[in-house]
Design a protein around this motif. Structure first.
Motif, PDB file in Angstrom:
ATOM      1  N   ALA A 112    -103.961  -8.622 -64.594  1.00  0.00           N
ATOM      2  CA  ALA A 112    -104.145  -7.492 -63.676  1.00  0.00           C
ATOM      3  C   ALA A 112    -104.500  -6.216 -64.426  1.00  0.00           C
ATOM      4  O   ALA A 112    -105.145  -5.330 -63.864  1.00  0.00           O
ATOM      5  N   LEU A 113    -104.099  -6.101 -65.676  1.00  0.00           N
ATOM      6  CA  LEU A 113    -104.433  -4.931 -66.470  1.00  0.00           C
ATOM      7  C   LEU A 113    -105.855  -4.978 -67.010  1.00  0.00           C
ATOM      8  O   LEU A 113    -106.381  -3.970 -67.466  1.00  0.00           O
ATOM      9  N   GLY A 114    -106.469  -6.161 -66.973  1.00  0.00           N
ATOM     10  CA  GLY A 114    -107.808  -6.337 -67.526  1.00  0.00           C
ATOM     11  C   GLY A 114    -108.897  -5.815 -66.606  1.00  0.00           C
ATOM     12  O   GLY A 114    -108.644  -5.263 -65.535  1.00  0.00           O
ATOM     13  N   PRO A 115    -110.156  -6.010 -67.022  1.00  0.00           N
ATOM     14  CA  PRO A 115    -111.287  -5.557 -66.214  1.00  0.00           C
ATOM     15  C   PRO A 115    -111.341  -6.265 -64.866  1.00  0.00           C
ATOM     16  O   PRO A 115    -110.977  -7.430 -64.741  1.00  0.00           O
ATOM     17  N   ARG A 116    -111.820  -5.555 -63.876  1.00  0.00           N
ATOM     18  CA  ARG A 116    -111.841  -6.060 -62.508  1.00  0.00           C
ATOM     19  C   ARG A 116    -112.722  -7.296 -62.348  1.00  0.00           C
ATOM     20  O   ARG A 116    -112.470  -8.134 -61.496  1.00  0.00           O
ATOM     21  N   ARG A 117    -113.754  -7.437 -63.149  1.00  0.00           N
ATOM     22  CA  ARG A 117    -114.668  -8.574 -62.994  1.00  0.00           C
ATOM     23  C   ARG A 117    -113.999  -9.914 -63.331  1.00  0.00           C
ATOM     24  O   ARG A 117    -114.508 -10.957 -62.978  1.00  0.00           O
ATOM     25  N   PHE A 118    -112.873  -9.881 -64.013  1.00  0.00           N
ATOM     26  CA  PHE A 118    -112.156 -11.108 -64.352  1.00  0.00           C
ATOM     27  C   PHE A 118    -111.079 -11.476 -63.343  1.00  0.00           C
ATOM     28  O   PHE A 118    -110.460 -12.523 -63.465  1.00  0.00           O
ATOM     29  N   HIS A 119    -110.826 -10.635 -62.365  1.00  0.00           N
ATOM     30  CA  HIS A 119    -109.700 -10.860 -61.468  1.00  0.00           C
ATOM     31  C   HIS A 119    -109.864 -12.115 -60.620  1.00  0.00           C
ATOM     32  O   HIS A 119    -108.923 -12.901 -60.513  1.00  0.00           O
ATOM     33  N   TRP A 120    -111.026 -12.312 -59.964  1.00  0.00           N
ATOM     34  CA  TRP A 120    -111.158 -13.477 -59.092  1.00  0.00           C
ATOM     35  C   TRP A 120    -111.186 -14.794 -59.855  1.00  0.00           C
ATOM     36  O   TRP A 120    -110.485 -15.740 -59.461  1.00  0.00           O
ATOM     37  N   PRO A 121    -111.949 -14.928 -60.950  1.00  0.00           N
ATOM     38  CA  PRO A 121    -111.859 -16.198 -61.702  1.00  0.00           C
ATOM     39  C   PRO A 121    -110.447 -16.456 -62.222  1.00  0.00           C
ATOM     40  O   PRO A 121    -109.967 -17.597 -62.210  1.00  0.00           O
ATOM     41  N   ALA A 122    -109.788 -15.402 -62.660  1.00  0.00           N
ATOM     42  CA  ALA A 122    -108.416 -15.560 -63.144  1.00  0.00           C
ATOM     43  C   ALA A 122    -107.470 -15.918 -62.008  1.00  0.00           C
ATOM     44  O   ALA A 122    -106.520 -16.682 -62.204  1.00  0.00           O
ATOM     45  N   ALA A 123    -107.733 -15.386 -60.808  1.00  0.00           N
ATOM     46  CA  ALA A 123    -106.881 -15.719 -59.658  1.00  0.00           C
ATOM     47  C   ALA A 123    -106.940 -17.209 -59.362  1.00  0.00           C
ATOM     48  O   ALA A 123    -105.917 -17.833 -59.073  1.00  0.00           O
ATOM     49  N   TRP A 124    -108.142 -17.783 -59.431  1.00  0.00           N
ATOM     50  CA  TRP A 124    -108.252 -19.229 -59.181  1.00  0.00           C
ATOM     51  C   TRP A 124    -107.509 -20.028 -60.248  1.00  0.00           C
ATOM     52  O   TRP A 124    -106.863 -21.039 -59.949  1.00  0.00           O
ATOM     53  N   GLY A 125    -107.578 -19.581 -61.497  1.00  0.00           N
ATOM     54  CA  GLY A 125    -106.826 -20.248 -62.557  1.00  0.00           C
ATOM     55  C   GLY A 125    -105.323 -20.107 -62.377  1.00  0.00           C
ATOM     56  O   GLY A 125    -104.569 -21.064 -62.594  1.00  0.00           O
ATOM     57  N   LEU A 126    -104.888 -18.917 -61.958  1.00  0.00           N
ATOM     58  CA  LEU A 126    -103.462 -18.712 -61.713  1.00  0.00           C
ATOM     59  C   LEU A 126    -102.969 -19.560 -60.550  1.00  0.00           C
ATOM     60  O   LEU A 126    -101.849 -20.084 -60.585  1.00  0.00           O
ATOM     61  N   ILE A 127    -103.799 -19.707 -59.523  1.00  0.00           N
ATOM     62  CA  ILE A 127    -103.419 -20.571 -58.398  1.00  0.00           C
ATOM     63  C   ILE A 127    -103.311 -22.017 -58.858  1.00  0.00           C
ATOM     64  O   ILE A 127    -102.354 -22.720 -58.518  1.00  0.00           O
ATOM     65  N   ALA A 128    -104.291 -22.457 -59.653  1.00  0.00           N
ATOM     66  CA  ALA A 128    -104.290 -23.843 -60.141  1.00  0.00           C
ATOM     67  C   ALA A 128    -103.074 -24.132 -61.017  1.00  0.00           C
ATOM     68  O   ALA A 128    -102.545 -25.250 -61.009  1.00  0.00           O
ATOM     69  N   LEU A 129    -102.618 -23.165 -61.771  1.00  0.00           N
ATOM     70  CA  LEU A 129    -101.417 -23.342 -62.591  1.00  0.00           C
ATOM     71  C   LEU A 129    -100.137 -23.083 -61.808  1.00  0.00           C
ATOM     72  O   LEU A 129     -99.103 -23.695 -62.084  1.00  0.00           O
ATOM     73  N   GLY A 130    -100.198 -22.163 -60.851  1.00  0.00           N
ATOM     74  CA  GLY A 130     -98.996 -21.753 -60.143  1.00  0.00           C
ATOM     75  C   GLY A 130     -98.458 -22.775 -59.170  1.00  0.00           C
ATOM     76  O   GLY A 130     -97.236 -22.916 -59.015  1.00  0.00           O
ATOM     77  N   VAL A 131     -99.341 -23.501 -58.508  1.00  0.00           N
ATOM     78  CA  VAL A 131     -98.877 -24.489 -57.520  1.00  0.00           C
ATOM     79  C   VAL A 131     -98.015 -25.574 -58.174  1.00  0.00           C
ATOM     80  O   VAL A 131     -96.913 -25.858 -57.678  1.00  0.00           O
TER      81      VAL A 131
END
Length: 80
Positions: free
Chosen positions: A19-38
């Motif tokens: 979340a502290l990083g650049p905004r352009r990485f938020h959505w790809p990172a969100a999908w990765g976080l979802i894939a790991l979080g579930v």
């Protein structure tokens, strides 16, 4: 503290750093976080019970609130 709770805490730290990083990485990172979080939520629920599983799930949803909002918006738009 069980290993699954340690993994959930590490997931939260990584999500905060992303979340502290650049905004352009938020959505790809969100999908990765979802894939790991579930699987982590399932693991926490399996080892520690449904109460802690729901707490970890609520924490994950609070971190990833925009993907959840978009999901509910799509579900709501599909019913009309």
């Amino acid at each position: 503290m069980t290993l699954s709770l340690v993994a959930a805490c590490l997931w939260a730290v990584v999500a905060s750093l992303i979340a502290l990083g650049p905004r352009r990485f938020h959505w790809p990172a969100a999908w990765g976080l979802i894939a790991l979080g579930v699987p982590i939520v399932g693991w926490v629920t399996w080892e520690n019970g449904p109460v802690l599983g729901l707490i970890v799930l609520a924490g994950g949803v609070s971190v990833l609130r925009w993907p959840v909002r978009r999901l509910f918006a799509r579900i709501g738009a599909g019913e009309r």
